[in-house]
Design a protein around this motif. Structure first.
Motif, PDB file in Angstrom:
ATOM      1  N   LEU A  41       1.207  -1.134  -0.007  1.00 62.64           N
ATOM      2  CA  LEU A  41      -0.191   0.004   0.136  1.00 62.64           C
ATOM      3  C   LEU A  41       0.590   1.199   0.045  1.00 62.64           C
ATOM      4  O   LEU A  41       0.074   2.344  -0.349  1.00 62.64           O
ATOM      5  N   GLY A  42       2.003   1.176  -0.190  1.00 66.30           N
ATOM      6  CA  GLY A  42       3.010   1.979  -0.180  1.00 66.30           C
ATOM      7  C   GLY A  42       3.505   3.234   1.581  1.00 66.30           C
ATOM      8  O   GLY A  42       3.843   3.868   1.233  1.00 66.30           O
ATOM      9  N   SER A  43       2.599   2.013   2.390  1.00 64.43           N
ATOM     10  CA  SER A  43       3.584   2.345   3.879  1.00 64.43           C
ATOM     11  C   SER A  43       4.407   3.200   4.023  1.00 64.43           C
ATOM     12  O   SER A  43       5.590   1.546   3.766  1.00 64.43           O
ATOM     13  N   GLU A  44       5.358   4.118   4.534  1.00 65.22           N
ATOM     14  CA  GLU A  44       6.670   3.982   5.430  1.00 65.22           C
ATOM     15  C   GLU A  44       7.049   3.750   6.273  1.00 65.22           C
ATOM     16  O   GLU A  44       8.451   2.851   6.224  1.00 65.22           O
ATOM     17  N   GLU A  45       6.077   3.022   7.264  1.00 66.01           N
ATOM     18  CA  GLU A  45       5.690   2.753   8.393  1.00 66.01           C
ATOM     19  C   GLU A  45       6.015   1.452   7.972  1.00 66.01           C
ATOM     20  O   GLU A  45       6.431   0.006   8.643  1.00 66.01           O
ATOM     21  N   GLY A  46       4.806   0.913   7.287  1.00 68.35           N
ATOM     22  CA  GLY A  46       5.023  -0.551   6.339  1.00 68.35           C
ATOM     23  C   GLY A  46       6.492  -1.624   5.969  1.00 68.35           C
ATOM     24  O   GLY A  46       7.080  -2.476   6.406  1.00 68.35           O
ATOM     25  N   ARG A  47       7.258  -0.492   5.303  1.00 73.83           N
ATOM     26  CA  ARG A  47       8.299  -0.403   4.983  1.00 73.83           C
ATOM     27  C   ARG A  47       9.544  -1.106   6.078  1.00 73.83           C
ATOM     28  O   ARG A  47      10.557  -1.486   6.133  1.00 73.83           O
ATOM     29  N   GLN A  48       9.676   0.538   7.310  1.00 73.57           N
ATOM     30  CA  GLN A  48      10.429   0.090   8.273  1.00 73.57           C
ATOM     31  C   GLN A  48      10.384  -1.263   8.731  1.00 73.57           C
ATOM     32  O   GLN A  48      11.410  -1.616   9.013  1.00 73.57           O
ATOM     33  N   ALA A  49       8.723  -1.508   8.807  1.00 81.02           N
ATOM     34  CA  ALA A  49       8.716  -2.687   9.822  1.00 81.02           C
ATOM     35  C   ALA A  49       9.192  -4.101   9.146  1.00 81.02           C
ATOM     36  O   ALA A  49       9.911  -5.169   9.771  1.00 81.02           O
ATOM     37  N   ALA A  50       9.008  -3.736   7.334  1.00 78.64           N
ATOM     38  CA  ALA A  50       9.425  -5.078   6.632  1.00 78.64           C
ATOM     39  C   ALA A  50      10.642  -5.010   6.918  1.00 78.64           C
ATOM     40  O   ALA A  50      11.471  -6.631   6.662  1.00 78.64           O
ATOM     41  N   ARG A  51      11.428  -4.227   6.642  1.00 73.99           N
ATOM     42  CA  ARG A  51      12.809  -4.508   6.626  1.00 73.99           C
ATOM     43  C   ARG A  51      13.952  -5.113   7.833  1.00 73.99           C
ATOM     44  O   ARG A  51      14.104  -5.433   7.639  1.00 73.99           O
ATOM     45  N   ARG A  52      12.590  -4.143   9.006  1.00 71.82           N
ATOM     46  CA  ARG A  52      13.303  -5.089  10.848  1.00 71.82           C
ATOM     47  C   ARG A  52      12.705  -6.540  10.556  1.00 71.82           C
ATOM     48  O   ARG A  52      14.096  -7.624  11.192  1.00 71.82           O
ATOM     49  N   PHE A  53      12.252  -6.351   9.878  1.00 73.26           N
ATOM     50  CA  PHE A  53      11.660  -8.172  10.056  1.00 73.26           C
ATOM     51  C   PHE A  53      12.822  -9.344   8.889  1.00 73.26           C
ATOM     52  O   PHE A  53      12.928 -10.462   9.615  1.00 73.26           O
ATOM     53  N   VAL A  54      13.143  -8.132   7.806  1.00 75.88           N
ATOM     54  CA  VAL A  54      14.707  -8.687   6.833  1.00 75.88           C
ATOM     55  C   VAL A  54      15.436  -9.541   7.977  1.00 75.88           C
ATOM     56  O   VAL A  54      15.979 -10.774   7.826  1.00 75.88           O
ATOM     57  N   MET A  55      15.397  -8.848   8.216  1.00 76.28           N
ATOM     58  CA  MET A  55      17.071  -8.609   9.020  1.00 76.28           C
ATOM     59  C   MET A  55      17.046  -8.932  10.412  1.00 76.28           C
ATOM     60  O   MET A  55      17.799  -9.475  10.522  1.00 76.28           O
ATOM     61  N   ASP A  56      15.840  -9.928  10.088  1.00 79.81           N
ATOM     62  CA  ASP A  56      15.685 -10.495  12.357  1.00 79.81           C
ATOM     63  C   ASP A  56      15.704 -12.311  12.175  1.00 79.81           C
ATOM     64  O   ASP A  56      14.780 -12.876  11.830  1.00 79.81           O
ATOM     65  N   VAL A  57      16.349 -12.784  11.652  1.00 82.25           N
ATOM     66  CA  VAL A  57      17.302 -13.802  11.728  1.00 82.25           C
ATOM     67  C   VAL A  57      16.160 -14.775  13.132  1.00 82.25           C
ATOM     68  O   VAL A  57      16.213 -16.391  12.567  1.00 82.25           O
ATOM     69  N   ARG A  58      15.350 -14.528  13.119  1.00 79.04           N
ATOM     70  CA  ARG A  58      14.313 -15.575  14.458  1.00 79.04           C
ATOM     71  C   ARG A  58      13.224 -15.795  13.430  1.00 79.04           C
ATOM     72  O   ARG A  58      12.353 -16.492  14.019  1.00 79.04           O
TER      73      ARG A  58
END
Length: 357
Positions: A52-69
């Motif tokens: 949907l183009g949410s900046e908060e969504g992108r930030q959350a996604a980047r954190r999720f991607v780098m979380d090896v858990r």
């Protein structure tokens, strides 16, 4: 509930595959923020917000991607979503994943494939530097990414011309894609270092007769032939439990019929099935782009709003139809001619013993 949020996001993600909404209303952004407070780092919800183009969504996604858990499949899906939107802050993340030898190869491949959407020449420089340390699908995908833009493919060819890379590193498929651009300097460098990619007709006719004679002159070992198949043919074709399903699956073919098999191997463009014609998809330029990105491969799926393209390594890219500027098909096979040229007569017999069993 969380299951309802996942179901709803699945519907919208299918509608938005390979694309995004240009601007997210503030009220929806606030609603998504409240949902995250109840369902922290829910992958489906985050992926929906990214689309949907949410900046908060992108930030959350980047954190999720780098979380090896987190789940590997969900990390891969979010990496794909971010890269499809050509998010600038995601590019360093993609490069970090590629260079992380401890990261799962599947995630590194998604990160590498995602670089196709970007335009920065620094990507080409990094990939050319990384090529000697990459192997298998990672090395082949890096070349596939480099051939997507003229300036990037020139960086690859110039690296060979300057002696930074061995010419043997560059795959035939990569050369074929680059040659199709009909750029004079590209043609010159390919001819200088690799000669003519297509063999004369008379040479192919003679090779068919030579192979026929070799096969009549002794017996092959199917076990040795399987090993030859895996390194020569299995990178694109599957036979029984060996190889990859990039090109046609061979198990059901007329493998006992030499009149069919020999021309198919020695002159692969002779009878090319439509679904395995190479398709070059040119993406629309965005503001500031100096050249178009071209993705090459086989169309594996067509949806209402998107097209899925499988490259010559087997990686799939989902492309929004609105992002496509044009498509071009080629009647030339991606399979290299001269596949048997480096084999001895015994190796040819071994390979055919496996193929024809």
């Amino acid at each position: 509930t969380q299951s309802r949020s996942s179901a709803a996001s699945d519907v919208y993600k299918r509608q938005l595959q390979g694309s995004e909404i240009d601007a997210l209303p503030e009220s929806l952004e606030l609603a998504l923020t409240r949902l995250w407070e109840n369902f922290p780092l829910d992958a489906d919800l985050v992926g929906f917000a990214v689309r949907l183009g949410s900046e908060e969504g992108r930030q959350a996604a980047r954190r999720f991607v780098m979380d090896v858990r987190q789940d590997l499949g969900e990390r891969s899906n979010l990496t794909l979503s971010l890269s499809q939107l050509r998010d600038a802050e995601t590019l360093p993340l993609l490069m970090t994943l590629l260079k992380d030898d401890a990261a799962p190869e599947s995630l590194r491949l998604v990160a590498l494939t995602g670089m196709r959407r970007y335009t920065e020449n620094a990507i080409a420089n990094e990939l050319v530097r990384e090529l000697p340390s990459l192997s298998g699908d990672l090395a082949n995908t890096a070349q596939s990414v480099l051939t997507g833009r003229l300036s990037w493919s020139m960086r690859l060819l110039e690296a060979v011309d300057r002696g930074e890379l061995s010419r043997e590193v560059v795959r035939y498929n990569s050369l074929l894609v680059m040659q199709r651009r009909e750029d004079p300097l590209t043609q010159q460098l390919i001819k200088k270092h690799w000669g003519t990619l297509r063999q004369p007709e008379e040479a192919k006719v003679q090779k068919i007769e030579d192979v026929r004679a070799a096969l009549a002159n002794g017996k092959g070992d199917a076990a040795n032939g399987k090993a030859l198949f895996e390194v020569s043919c299995g990178i694109c074709h599957q036979l029984f439990d060996s190889g990859k399903s990039v090109g046609p699956e061979l198990t059901g073919y007329e493998r006992d019929n030499l009149e069919f098999l020999l021309p198919a191997i020695i002159d692969p463009s002779l009878a090319l099935r439509e679904e395995f014609e190479l398709v070059s998809v040119t993406l629309r330029r965005k503001a500031g782009d100096s050249e178009s990105t071209v993705l090459t491969g086989f169309i594996s799926a067509v949806g209402a709003n998107s097209v899925t393209l499988k490259d010559l390594v087997g990686n799939e890219s989902v492309i929004a139809k609105r992002d496509i500027a044009g498509q071009e098909r080629s009647r030339l096979s991606a399979m290299p001619e001269g596949l048997l040229d480096a084999m001895t007569s015994q190796q040819i017999r071994d390979l055919f013993a496996f193929i024809q069993q």
